[in-house]
Design a protein around this motif. Structure first.
Motif, short mmCIF file in Angstrom:
data_model
loop_
_atom_site.label_atom_id
_atom_site.label_comp_id
_atom_site.label_asym_id
_atom_site.label_seq_id
_atom_site.Cartn_x
_atom_site.Cartn_y
_atom_site.Cartn_z
N TYR A 84 0.81 -1.21 0.00
CA TYR A 84 0.00 0.00 0.00
C TYR A 84 0.84 1.26 0.00
O TYR A 84 2.04 1.24 0.29
N MET A 85 0.16 2.36 -0.34
CA MET A 85 0.75 3.69 -0.23
C MET A 85 0.48 4.16 1.20
O MET A 85 -0.65 4.05 1.70
N ASP A 86 1.51 4.66 1.85
CA ASP A 86 1.41 5.04 3.26
C ASP A 86 0.75 6.41 3.42
O ASP A 86 1.15 7.38 2.77
N VAL A 87 -0.26 6.49 4.27
CA VAL A 87 -0.97 7.73 4.55
C VAL A 87 -0.52 8.27 5.91
O VAL A 87 -0.51 7.55 6.90
N ILE A 88 -0.16 9.55 5.91
CA ILE A 88 0.23 10.23 7.15
C ILE A 88 -0.79 11.33 7.39
O ILE A 88 -0.82 12.34 6.69
N MET A 89 -1.64 11.10 8.37
CA MET A 89 -2.71 12.06 8.68
C MET A 89 -2.13 13.24 9.47
O MET A 89 -1.32 13.05 10.37
N SER A 90 -2.59 14.44 9.14
CA SER A 90 -2.26 15.60 9.96
C SER A 90 -3.06 15.49 11.26
O SER A 90 -4.02 14.69 11.35
N LYS A 91 -2.71 16.29 12.25
CA LYS A 91 -3.49 16.29 13.51
C LYS A 91 -4.95 16.63 13.23
O LYS A 91 -5.85 16.02 13.79
N GLY A 92 -5.16 17.61 12.35
CA GLY A 92 -6.53 18.02 12.03
C GLY A 92 -7.31 16.92 11.34
O GLY A 92 -8.47 16.67 11.67
N ALA A 93 -6.69 16.24 10.37
CA ALA A 93 -7.37 15.16 9.65
C ALA A 93 -7.69 14.00 10.59
O ALA A 93 -8.78 13.43 10.54
N LYS A 94 -6.74 13.68 11.46
CA LYS A 94 -6.96 12.59 12.42
C LYS A 94 -8.09 12.95 13.38
O LYS A 94 -8.94 12.10 13.72
N ALA A 95 -8.16 14.21 13.80
CA ALA A 95 -9.23 14.63 14.71
C ALA A 95 -10.60 14.53 14.03
O ALA A 95 -11.57 14.06 14.65
N VAL A 96 -10.69 14.95 12.77
CA VAL A 96 -11.95 14.82 12.03
C VAL A 96 -12.33 13.35 11.93
O VAL A 96 -13.47 12.96 12.19
N HIS A 97 -11.37 12.51 11.57
CA HIS A 97 -11.61 11.07 11.46
C HIS A 97 -12.14 10.51 12.79
O HIS A 97 -13.12 9.77 12.81
#
Length: 182
Positions: A84-97
């Motif tokens: 897979y292609m590795d995804v690195i979530m920002s703090k903001g994206a992780k919080a929304v998730h």
């Protein structure tokens, strides 16, 4: 009815993933999901009654939440089963998730586990079927292609299974903020 909830990957990263998956299939016979480029938010689940209550909450969530950035950087794997292609979530994206997972778990017919809860490994699959015997060749092949993208977690897409494929049920667009601060 069977459903899955994902964030579709758009732009250059989505195109690259689609083309790479096609090439891997043509050269090696290794398949991937029939869904477009995406990272999974909630793995497939079954529910045979109307999910209109869920859709109403998803619409409200999308109106409230702002799209947030994430990166796709390099390749990784789960054993010899998935590349897979590795995804690195920002703090903001992780919080929304994570707020979205809380919302999902408020529905009695949806339960998340380690693979699709808050602590999941975010990834965009390149190959996941019939991979083990050809893993080394595919792993070497994908590394010929640079994998470094700036993306935006800007949608939550609900798919439903119909006969032999996933079809879009509804797309929930997160707010795009073009705000400037002074």
């Amino acid at each position: 009815m069977r459903y899955v909830i994902v964030a579709d990957v758009r732009g250059k990263a989505g195109v690259m993933n689609r083309e790479l998956r096609q090439e891997v299939y043509e050269k090696f016979g290794a398949k991937s999901s029939t869904l477009p480029a995406h990272f999974t938010i909630k793995a497939p689940f079954e529910y045979n009654v109307s999910i209109e209550d869920l859709k109403i909450k998803l619409r409200d969530f999308a109106k409230r939440e702002k799209a947030e950035p994430y990166q796709i950087k390099g390749y990784n794997h789960f054993d010899r089963r998935v590349i897979y292609m590795d995804v690195i979530m920002s703090k903001g994206a992780k919080a929304v998730h994570d707020r979205f997972i809380d919302l999902l778990e408020s529905f009695p017919y949806i339960r998340c586990n380690a693979k699709d809860g808050k602590d999941k490994k975010f990834h965009i699959t390149v190959a996941s079927k019939k991979l083990d015997p050809i893993y080394d060749q595919v792993w070497e092949f994908v590394h010929r292609y640079p994998c470094d993208f700036e993306c935006r977690f800007d949608n939550i897409t609900l798919y439903r299974w119909e006969e032999t494929k996933w079809v879009v049920d509804e797309v929930f667009e997160l707010r795009i903020c073009n705000c400037t601060t002074s």
